[in-house]
Design an enzyme around this catalytic site. Structure first.
Site, mmCIF file in Angstrom:
data_model
loop_
_atom_site.group_PDB
_atom_site.id
_atom_site.type_symbol
_atom_site.label_atom_id
_atom_site.label_comp_id
_atom_site.label_asym_id
_atom_site.label_seq_id
_atom_site.Cartn_x
_atom_site.Cartn_y
_atom_site.Cartn_z
ATOM 1 N N SER A 125 -10.445 -5.798 10.247
ATOM 2 C CA SER A 125 -11.741 -5.290 9.812
ATOM 3 C C SER A 125 -12.458 -6.429 9.105
ATOM 4 C CB SER A 125 -11.594 -4.112 8.859
ATOM 5 O OG SER A 125 -11.289 -2.924 9.546
ATOM 6 N N ARG A 161 0.841 -1.192 0.000
ATOM 7 C CA ARG A 161 0.000 0.000 0.000
ATOM 8 C C ARG A 161 0.880 1.248 0.000
ATOM 9 N NH1 ARG A 161 -4.795 -1.814 4.299
ATOM 10 N NH2 ARG A 161 -5.215 -3.817 3.279
ATOM 11 N N GLU A 204 -6.635 -0.783 15.657
ATOM 12 C CA GLU A 204 -7.252 -1.748 14.745
ATOM 13 C C GLU A 204 -6.266 -2.843 14.360
ATOM 14 O OE1 GLU A 204 -8.240 -2.165 10.091
ATOM 15 O OE2 GLU A 204 -8.303 -0.133 10.904
ATOM 16 N N ARG A 250 1.935 1.237 10.326
ATOM 17 C CA ARG A 250 1.492 1.646 8.988
ATOM 18 C C ARG A 250 2.683 1.588 8.036
ATOM 19 N NH1 ARG A 250 -3.211 4.123 8.163
ATOM 20 N NH2 ARG A 250 -3.331 4.659 10.369
ATOM 21 N N ARG A 284 0.796 -6.238 12.831
ATOM 22 C CA ARG A 284 0.163 -5.586 13.977
ATOM 23 C C ARG A 284 -0.016 -6.566 15.133
ATOM 24 N NH1 ARG A 284 -3.966 -0.725 12.260
ATOM 25 N NH2 ARG A 284 -2.572 0.258 10.741
#
Length: 424
Positions: free
Chosen positions: A350, A260, A347, A275, A389
């Protein structure tokens, strides 16, 4: 992707759903563009019928020795006009498709309304944060202190938002990924898949990353795209197909790197592994019967939660508000893990039910045995979990005062004889 016929028949419901996402009305523009497209199509069809009729007249006149020049000229004129109408219809259809492809899914009725994450609803909190007898450190302090997490070396090789893991930390990341795959494929019935990491345009259009989020993606000179998540190849396994409803749900899991650009995230999580441009993730994807997708959504979320339960990591489950949901989602549960070094929940997964939104884009349908009619499947995806994470969460929750890391019991079978990670 939306059914234009449904929008024509339900313009108010369409615009009300958009309003819940904070978006302006669009039904009138879509209906108007579609009306122009259909008018051009109808005019072309009428001219085609007239052309066929005149062509018969030409044959009849020639058979009788008559002069067909005038009729032939009229047919030639119709042919030219039909070419213009065909080009106009194609232009209008392309504009309509592009407009529809850029519109997000409509939220489910029970999704909380709100402009952003402040309106998210806490559904449940599981596990209590550990009371430390010392001030807990953040994961990058721990990793660097162990000499096993190197951001400077990664920056020299690749730039910002990359990391090099070494020794026991590299093994711990691998152990986490293996543990997750074994759990999802061995106990929860997901079929493990090893998909491509490079995909064509149509795959990203199918899941909704294109055309709207092109800037978030990496593309090669050969026009192949690096996957931002294995949701893309896994969901597209159902593309352009008609599936027997009796075989649903289809459940897939995969461990892949994800790539990403993190466009728009400047200044956010600049230190550490939260991130990054490249990270590992174990993905869960379900292709479900439309009548069972709500239950499948609950099941998928529970599968992702079980990873945290077995690692004994405190977490909470949120229902995202209309202003915080992803583009393709109809409803999303976020799982947030407790990070003592940050003193915050972050987070880690999801889980989204996309309804038939992606299925319409990729033409994924199902059919009951013995029936002719088909309907679009429902697609769901979720992280089970983001490996990096989860590594962050293990480091921060299992840290000891001397900076070493105790290995969670669930991971010990994957770590050889390593029970505590100490400085190399």
């Amino acid at each position: 992707m939306f059914d234009v016929k449904w929008i024509r028949e339900n313009p108010t419901a369409f615009d009300q759903g958009r309003a819940r996402r904070g978006l302006p009305p669009l039904a009138e523009e879509i209906i108007g563009l579609d009306a122009k497209r259909r008018a051009a199509q109808t005019a072309w069809q009428e001219m085609q019928a007239k052309r066929n009729e005149l062509s018969k007249q030409i044959g009849q006149l020639k058979a009788k020795g008559g002069d067909a020049a005038g009729v032939m000229a009229e047919v030639a004129g119709l042919k030219d006009r039909m070419g213009e109408l065909e080009a106009e219809e194609q232009k209008l259809a392309a504009a309509l498709d592009d407009l529809l492809l850029r519109q997000p899914n409509l939220p489910a009725a029970d999704v909380p309304d709100g402009a952003d994450e402040t309106a998210n609803r806490i559904d449940r909190t599981v596990g209590a944060p550990r009371n430390f007898a010392f001030t807990p450190k953040q994961h990058f302090e721990l990793g660097e202190g162990l000499g096993l997490m190197d951001f400077e070396a990664a920056a020299r090789i690749s730039g910002a938002r990359f990391v090099v893991l070494k020794g026991a930390l590299a093994r711990l990341e691998r152990a986490l990924a293996q543990f997750m795959l074994d759990l999802h494929s061995g106990e929860f019935g997901y079929t493990e898949v090893a998909p491509p990491f490079l995909v064509r345009d149509n795959a990203l259009y199918g899941t909704g990353q294109l055309p709207k989020f092109e800037e978030d993606l990496f593309v090669t000179k050969e026009s192949l795209w690096l996957i931002p998540t294995s949701e893309v190849p896994l969901t597209n396994l159902a593309g352009d197909s008609i599936i027997d409803e009796a075989s649903l749900p289809l459940r897939y899991t995969a461990l892949t790197p994800c790539f990403r650009s993190e466009a728009g995230s400047a200044g956010r999580d600049t230190r550490g592994m939260i991130r990054q441009h490249q990270f590992l993730k174990v993905e869960l994807v379900s292709i479900a019967d439309p009548d069972q997708s709500d239950a499948e959504h609950q099941r998928m979320t529970a599968c992702a939660e079980e990873v945290l339960k077995r690692l004994e990591l405190p977490y909470r489950v949120m229902t995202l508000s209309t202003g915080d949901m992803g583009f393709a989602a109809q409803k999303t549960y976020d799982i947030e893990v407790w990070l003592p070094g940050q003193n915050a929940y972050r987070e880690i997964s999801s889980c989204s039910n996309c309804g038939d939104f992606q299925a319409r884009r990729m033409k994924a349908r199902c059919r009951k045995a013995g029936e002719k009619n088909t309907r679009f499947v429902h697609t769901l995806n979720g992280s089970g979990l983001a490996v990096g994470r989860t590594l962050v969460a293990v480091l921060e929750n299992y840290q000891q005062e001397d900076g070493s890391i105790a290995v969670p019991d669930a991971l010990k079978p994957y770590m050889g004889k390593i029970e505590v990670i100490r400085r190399a």
